[in-house]
Scaffold this motif. Sequence first.
Motif, PDB file in Angstrom:
ATOM      1  N   ASP A 194      -3.152  -3.762   1.094  1.00  0.00           N
ATOM      2  CA  ASP A 194      -1.918  -3.022   1.356  1.00  0.00           C
ATOM      3  C   ASP A 194      -0.961  -3.112   0.173  1.00  0.00           C
ATOM      4  O   ASP A 194      -0.268  -2.144  -0.167  1.00  0.00           O
ATOM      5  N   TRP A 210      -6.663  -7.799   3.872  1.00  0.00           N
ATOM      6  CA  TRP A 210      -5.932  -6.617   4.331  1.00  0.00           C
ATOM      7  C   TRP A 210      -4.554  -6.561   3.673  1.00  0.00           C
ATOM      8  O   TRP A 210      -4.132  -5.513   3.179  1.00  0.00           O
ATOM      9  N   GLU A 248       3.366  -5.269  11.058  1.00  0.00           N
ATOM     10  CA  GLU A 248       2.074  -5.497  11.703  1.00  0.00           C
ATOM     11  C   GLU A 248       2.245  -6.087  13.098  1.00  0.00           C
ATOM     12  O   GLU A 248       1.451  -5.791  13.997  1.00  0.00           O
ATOM     13  N   SER A 249       3.264  -6.919  13.300  1.00  0.00           N
ATOM     14  CA  SER A 249       3.465  -7.569  14.589  1.00  0.00           C
ATOM     15  C   SER A 249       4.085  -6.640  15.621  1.00  0.00           C
ATOM     16  O   SER A 249       3.770  -6.740  16.815  1.00  0.00           O
ATOM     17  N   TRP A 254       6.078  -6.728   5.865  1.00  0.00           N
ATOM     18  CA  TRP A 254       4.693  -6.425   6.253  1.00  0.00           C
ATOM     19  C   TRP A 254       4.329  -7.147   7.540  1.00  0.00           C
ATOM     20  O   TRP A 254       3.734  -6.557   8.455  1.00  0.00           O
ATOM     21  N   THR A 279       3.976  -3.277  15.675  1.00  0.00           N
ATOM     22  CA  THR A 279       3.317  -1.981  15.859  1.00  0.00           C
ATOM     23  C   THR A 279       2.734  -1.827  17.259  1.00  0.00           C
ATOM     24  O   THR A 279       2.726  -0.738  17.824  1.00  0.00           O
ATOM     25  N   GLN A 306       0.780   1.650   5.931  1.00  0.00           N
ATOM     26  CA  GLN A 306       0.135   2.252   7.099  1.00  0.00           C
ATOM     27  C   GLN A 306       0.166   3.775   7.070  1.00  0.00           C
ATOM     28  O   GLN A 306      -0.852   4.434   7.256  1.00  0.00           O
ATOM     29  N   GLU A 340      -5.370  -1.185  13.428  1.00  0.00           N
ATOM     30  CA  GLU A 340      -4.328  -2.074  12.906  1.00  0.00           C
ATOM     31  C   GLU A 340      -4.902  -3.442  12.563  1.00  0.00           C
ATOM     32  O   GLU A 340      -5.882  -3.903  13.176  1.00  0.00           O
ATOM     33  N   CYS A 341      -4.269  -4.103  11.637  1.00  0.00           N
ATOM     34  CA  CYS A 341      -4.799  -5.326  11.031  1.00  0.00           C
ATOM     35  C   CYS A 341      -5.113  -6.422  12.048  1.00  0.00           C
ATOM     36  O   CYS A 341      -6.235  -6.923  12.107  1.00  0.00           O
TER      37      CYS A 341
END
Length: 399
Positions: A331, A327, A357-358, A353, A360, A194, A297-298
Amino acid sequence: MDSFRTAFFIISICLLSWSLIYICLHWIVIIYGKRKLHSKKELSNKLYESQGVSIIKPLYGYDRNLKENLETFFKLDYPKFELLLCVGEEKDGPSLPIISELRAKYPTVDVKVFQGGEDVGPNPKICNMMPGYKSSQYPLIWFSDSTIYTPPDNLTEMMSHIGNPKVAIVHQMPFVCDFEGFAGYLDKVYFGTQLSRIYLLSVLLKQNCLCGASLLMSKHSLGEAGGLQAFGDTLAEDNFLGRAMLERGWELSLSTKLALLNQGTKSAALYRARVTRWTRLRVAMLPFPSLLEPFSECFCISLLGALSAKFLGFSFLVFLISYVIIWFLSDMVLLKIVSNGTLGSLWLVFLAWLYRESTTYWCFLSGLVGREVTWGGKRYRLLLWGKAVRINDSIPETV
């Protein structure tokens, strides 16, 4: 009814296009990062002979990797530099024995130690470095945090950018040294995906993205901007430094070497606290653009893209799963480029990862609801446009 359907159709096309554009941006960054971070520069003998560098390091308290990190600066292969070690307050005394040990081990290195600082604002790092800055004898200054671990040729590579007379600052993209355990992988994934994606894209677009952990700059250009003391009233001095240089027509150059962070203590809680603090700083500096961060964000982009795909007649689930997988793989390619090919445990990389992602969105919301941050054991209140005051200072009524 037809007008609503037309509006939803246009919105769906825009959201779907945005999700696909962001994957393209991923690969633009990957290609650029591969070319930029793995290119080689040669340093001319003329620069070797004429340009000395003053290395200013702010030291706060004690970190178990402090000796290891600091020793790497004593072993730099650059022939002409001075180490200006700025010890903050009396409680930072534990670093003094380490400094004495290294000075005895490397007696030929020019080292000066400064205890205490100078109050030029709420920023403790700037206040700490002021005595070293005022005593620096060379025209180039390398500001380097105490948590930085540097290879011997780091300064040599950074100096190769100074041959361009338009360059005022050479900066390094932050990354982390290998660290065992989940928290180590979490930092590695965050800095290697990120953060590096945004950092490299900003460099490609010639936008200000400085990281203050490692900056080599011209003392002359810094003086034109008011000197180091001019940036003491903000906690995001790196952003304001970059902005000041660009406004004066100078250029910022990215080193091919990374600023390797080597902190001795890591945990998921410390990671979340750091990301939340950085979010609050960004929101204070750029409140309106910062509100769009979740849409980069993803999981947010994949969900919006999948809903749009469903409205347009495609499978929601197929799009969602495919997008997240693409994605993730993108990354991993970027992380491999940034880490120079070493990923470690793929299972821990995936879990880290997924965790990043969760969480953020939680860090983002936590950053929005508060204006106070803790840094260096002190508390600060963030004001709009990046300024800050110590929590025990009086705050203007107009704020």
